[in-house]
Design an enzyme around this catalytic site. Sequence first.
Site, PDB file in Angstrom:
ATOM      1  N   ARG A 175      31.695  26.550  78.346  1.00 47.79           N
ATOM      2  CA  ARG A 175      33.073  27.035  78.341  1.00 47.79           C
ATOM      3  C   ARG A 175      33.792  26.473  79.558  1.00 47.79           C
ATOM      4  NH1 ARG A 175      33.596  33.450  77.776  1.00 47.79           N
ATOM      5  NH2 ARG A 175      32.706  33.219  79.856  1.00 47.79           N
ATOM      6  N   ASP A 214      40.335  44.535  72.681  1.00 46.79           N
ATOM      7  CA  ASP A 214      39.695  44.139  73.924  1.00 46.79           C
ATOM      8  C   ASP A 214      40.486  42.954  74.474  1.00 46.79           C
ATOM      9  OD1 ASP A 214      38.109  42.914  75.885  1.00 46.79           O
ATOM     10  OD2 ASP A 214      36.241  43.459  74.896  1.00 46.79           O
ATOM     11  N   TYR A 218      38.628  41.329  86.597  1.00 45.27           N
ATOM     12  CA  TYR A 218      37.963  40.362  87.484  1.00 45.27           C
ATOM     13  C   TYR A 218      38.039  38.925  86.975  1.00 45.27           C
ATOM     14  CZ  TYR A 218      34.205  41.765  84.249  1.00 45.27           C
ATOM     15  OH  TYR A 218      33.474  42.092  83.134  1.00 45.27           O
ATOM     16  N   LYS A 219      38.676  38.723  85.817  1.00 48.51           N
ATOM     17  CA  LYS A 219      38.840  37.359  85.317  1.00 48.51           C
ATOM     18  C   LYS A 219      40.185  36.812  85.797  1.00 48.51           C
ATOM     19  CE  LYS A 219      36.157  38.544  81.169  1.00 48.51           C
ATOM     20  NZ  LYS A 219      34.871  37.981  81.583  1.00 48.51           N
ATOM     21  N   PHE A 270      32.318  40.364  71.744  1.00 48.86           N
ATOM     22  CA  PHE A 270      31.496  40.367  72.952  1.00 48.86           C
ATOM     23  C   PHE A 270      30.363  41.382  72.803  1.00 48.86           C
ATOM     24  CE2 PHE A 270      30.470  41.273  77.410  1.00 48.86           C
ATOM     25  CZ  PHE A 270      30.309  39.979  77.870  1.00 48.86           C
TER      26      PHE A 270
END
Length: 408
Positions: A381, A207, A232-233, A130
């Site tokens: 995605r 991560d 938050y995912k 990322f």
Amino acid sequence: MMSDFATRASQLDETDPLRDYPAEFLGSDDPEIVAYLDGNSLGRPTRATAQRLAAFLTEGWGGRLIRGWEEQWFDLPLTIGDRIGAAVLGAAAGQTTVGDSTTVLLYKLARGAMALRPGRTEIVLDRDNFPTDRYLLESIASDLGLTLRWIETDFAGGVTARAVGDAVSEHTALVVLSHVAYRSGYLLDAAAVCAATHAAGALLLLDLCHSAGSVEIELDRWAIDFAVGCTYKYLNGGPGAPAFAYVAAAHQADFTQPIWGWMGREKPFEMAQGYVPAAGIRRVISGTPAIVGMIPIQDTLDLIEQVGMAAVRAKSVALTEFAVELAQTWLLPLEVRMSSPLDPARRGGHVTIDHPRFQEITARLWQRGIIPDFRPPQGIRLGMSPLSTTFGEVLAGVRAIRDELTTH
């Protein structure tokens, strides 16, 4: 074939052991949202969170005022950290805390890890990690005069233990990798990668942003050194919710992070001269923690604790398998390319498909109430959140992509 898939989706939803859980989330009955397939970027809020936030305003913040710090808030980063560790990370108590953003916690853990390997001059990472991870490590390498050792990866794949073994050496201090690749969804063999890292005497920082809450994780059993992840995912903490950090108990006594703040000091309310790090995981904390931002996380943890991560992972695999089957049948004949592993054992909770027109198509999908996300250079995605996503949504989403490709 369309009716066959529609029947399959209906049957899968009816027999889903987690079929009652999508109704626990706000927006699940919104007619304007036909399919929300971006839970791997921002999870839906739970209905319970709306009630908990309202109660916090009136009873917690409004009612207890400053007394809340002594009664609950001071320890909340550690309390919620332990719950995340137990329910999601496979981590014993005292190793996980909540606070700061993912970027800030990555910086703290990476700098603290480097200090545990003095004299070593290299950090290993991959080209498809990322952007925050890559940029942050470039900054650290520049500040400390270190060398970045890059692992080359394919968009449709990820980092293997063999690639890590080939990259590490006696010069390697730290390896930083994503457990699930943000673009391809490739699921790292974390235990094998950790073994390869330790064989060279280096430390591993994972991560977990795209894996926490979607795949089973066993940080203690895998002997992971450090880990960081957002909430938050799949943990549905809300936009900008604070991240979590894991520091293995074996490293805590010698671990020092570079952002010294009063909340991470021993006996912080003494306001004493000079910094002395707190014992244990509290030393990762710097300033005053974001208490309001931690509130929604608790409601998703309630749900995960009810069903267990094994059930969550089983639903995730079933959702992505259905998405892959639909894409292979409807989209690959339209020159769409599958850019995620076909083996579910090597795939996380999302599926990426590529086509040159997908950026423009994503914008039109959003107008139709179909909400995936776009990732350059040409990927859509499909992010299925196991507790909130239905098989009917997956069907509607892939069908809409097919329609856009054939009618525009």
